[in-house]
Motif scaffolding. Structure first.
Motif, PDB file in Angstrom:
ATOM      1  N   LEU A  10       0.828  -1.204   0.000  1.00  0.00           N
ATOM      2  CA  LEU A  10       0.000   0.000   0.000  1.00  0.00           C
ATOM      3  C   LEU A  10       0.862   1.254   0.000  1.00  0.00           C
ATOM      4  O   LEU A  10       1.834   1.345   0.745  1.00  0.00           O
ATOM      5  CB  LEU A  10      -0.928   0.013   1.219  1.00  0.00           C
ATOM      6  N   LYS A  11       0.504   2.213  -0.824  1.00  0.00           N
ATOM      7  CA  LYS A  11       1.250   3.465  -0.894  1.00  0.00           C
ATOM      8  C   LYS A  11       0.947   4.369   0.292  1.00  0.00           C
ATOM      9  O   LYS A  11       1.794   5.128   0.723  1.00  0.00           O
ATOM     10  CB  LYS A  11       0.915   4.195  -2.196  1.00  0.00           C
ATOM     11  N   LYS A  12      -0.267   4.294   0.796  1.00  0.00           N
ATOM     12  CA  LYS A  12      -0.668   5.113   1.930  1.00  0.00           C
ATOM     13  C   LYS A  12      -0.352   4.362   3.218  1.00  0.00           C
ATOM     14  O   LYS A  12      -0.535   3.152   3.300  1.00  0.00           O
ATOM     15  CB  LYS A  12      -2.166   5.409   1.865  1.00  0.00           C
ATOM     16  N   GLU A  13       0.130   5.085   4.211  1.00  0.00           N
ATOM     17  CA  GLU A  13       0.396   4.471   5.515  1.00  0.00           C
ATOM     18  C   GLU A  13      -0.787   4.715   6.439  1.00  0.00           C
ATOM     19  O   GLU A  13      -1.423   5.769   6.378  1.00  0.00           O
ATOM     20  CB  GLU A  13       1.674   5.050   6.116  1.00  0.00           C
ATOM     21  N   TYR A  14      -1.064   3.730   7.265  1.00  0.00           N
ATOM     22  CA  TYR A  14      -2.187   3.807   8.195  1.00  0.00           C
ATOM     23  C   TYR A  14      -1.694   3.673   9.620  1.00  0.00           C
ATOM     24  O   TYR A  14      -0.760   2.907   9.895  1.00  0.00           O
ATOM     25  CB  TYR A  14      -3.207   2.706   7.893  1.00  0.00           C
ATOM     26  N   ASP A  15      -2.353   4.406  10.520  1.00  0.00           N
ATOM     27  CA  ASP A  15      -2.057   4.260  11.946  1.00  0.00           C
ATOM     28  C   ASP A  15      -2.617   2.948  12.479  1.00  0.00           C
ATOM     29  O   ASP A  15      -2.020   2.322  13.344  1.00  0.00           O
ATOM     30  CB  ASP A  15      -2.659   5.434  12.736  1.00  0.00           C
ATOM     31  N   PHE A  16      -3.769   2.566  11.947  1.00  0.00           N
ATOM     32  CA  PHE A  16      -4.422   1.328  12.364  1.00  0.00           C
ATOM     33  C   PHE A  16      -4.992   0.611  11.150  1.00  0.00           C
ATOM     34  O   PHE A  16      -5.560   1.249  10.261  1.00  0.00           O
ATOM     35  CB  PHE A  16      -5.586   1.605  13.336  1.00  0.00           C
ATOM     36  N   ILE A  17      -4.851  -0.707  11.137  1.00  0.00           N
ATOM     37  CA  ILE A  17      -5.523  -1.554  10.162  1.00  0.00           C
ATOM     38  C   ILE A  17      -6.353  -2.540  10.966  1.00  0.00           C
ATOM     39  O   ILE A  17      -5.814  -3.308  11.764  1.00  0.00           O
ATOM     40  CB  ILE A  17      -4.524  -2.295   9.244  1.00  0.00           C
ATOM     41  N   LEU A  18      -7.669  -2.476  10.762  1.00  0.00           N
ATOM     42  CA  LEU A  18      -8.596  -3.357  11.462  1.00  0.00           C
ATOM     43  C   LEU A  18      -9.162  -4.343  10.451  1.00  0.00           C
ATOM     44  O   LEU A  18      -9.564  -3.950   9.347  1.00  0.00           O
ATOM     45  CB  LEU A  18      -9.732  -2.564  12.101  1.00  0.00           C
ATOM     46  N   ILE A  19      -9.201  -5.607  10.833  1.00  0.00           N
ATOM     47  CA  ILE A  19      -9.650  -6.656   9.921  1.00  0.00           C
ATOM     48  C   ILE A  19     -10.899  -7.318  10.490  1.00  0.00           C
ATOM     49  O   ILE A  19     -10.865  -7.863  11.595  1.00  0.00           O
ATOM     50  CB  ILE A  19      -8.544  -7.708   9.701  1.00  0.00           C
TER      51      ILE A  19
END
Length: 174
Positions: free
Chosen positions: A113-122
């Protein structure tokens, strides 16, 4: 912020937590790994051409094309994106067993992913298949909403045994 409809607590918990974190200013990605796609539908993304299924069909798929802004009443929810699911995920997760690095499909896809996330929830469906094993392997924390009856609490114990086996650890922090 949208209010999730009443339903199963797992999807509601993922949805509400993601919305709260986004409202606090964190960049959040929700990944719908439930082939029913209720999380996707609730966030205005139930009919997309490209879904998480595309990644399991082709592990080298450009995951960036799977990310959509979450919507509420057709308006973008700030700081909240989603990778939607659809019904074909149930079949494709089984056929992805043929891939050599099948347990790294989700990890590798999210790493691109090009964008960074603080949180990834699945949001996971309540069954173990390849897509869920992929999620367990990369997760730092598992939240399992459950009724407090004897059968449900036994199910939690069984689930953590499965997670320990998948992660190949002595004890997963539960």
């Amino acid at each position: 912020m949208p209010t999730p409809k009443v339903g199963l607590a797992k999807q509601h918990t993922c949805h509400a937590t993601g919305c709260c974190l986004a409202e606090l200013g964190y960049s959040v990605l929700l990944v719908d790994l439930d082939h029913q796609g209720n999380l996707s539908d609730d966030l205005g993304r139930g009919d997309e051409d490209y879904t998480i299924t595309d990644l399991f069909e082709n592990p080298k798929y450009d995951t960036n094309t799977l990310v959509y802004p979450a919507l509420f009443n057709n308006e973008v929810i700030s700081n909240l994106d989603i990778i939607p699911a659809d019904i074909t995920l149930a079949v494709e997760a089984r056929s992805a067993e043929r891939y050599r690095h099948r347990l790294q499909i989700l990890e590798d896809g999210l790493a691109r992913l090009k964008k960074e996330y603080d949180f990834i929830l699945i949001d996971c469906r309540p069954a173990i298949d390849l897509s869920i094993e992929n999620a367990f392997l990369i997760t730092d924390l598992v939240v399992v909403p459950v009724d407090m009856d004897r059968r449900a609490t036994k199910g939690i114990s069984d689930l953590f045994e499965v997670i320990n086996e998948i992660k190949r650890t002595e004890k997963f922090d539960s």
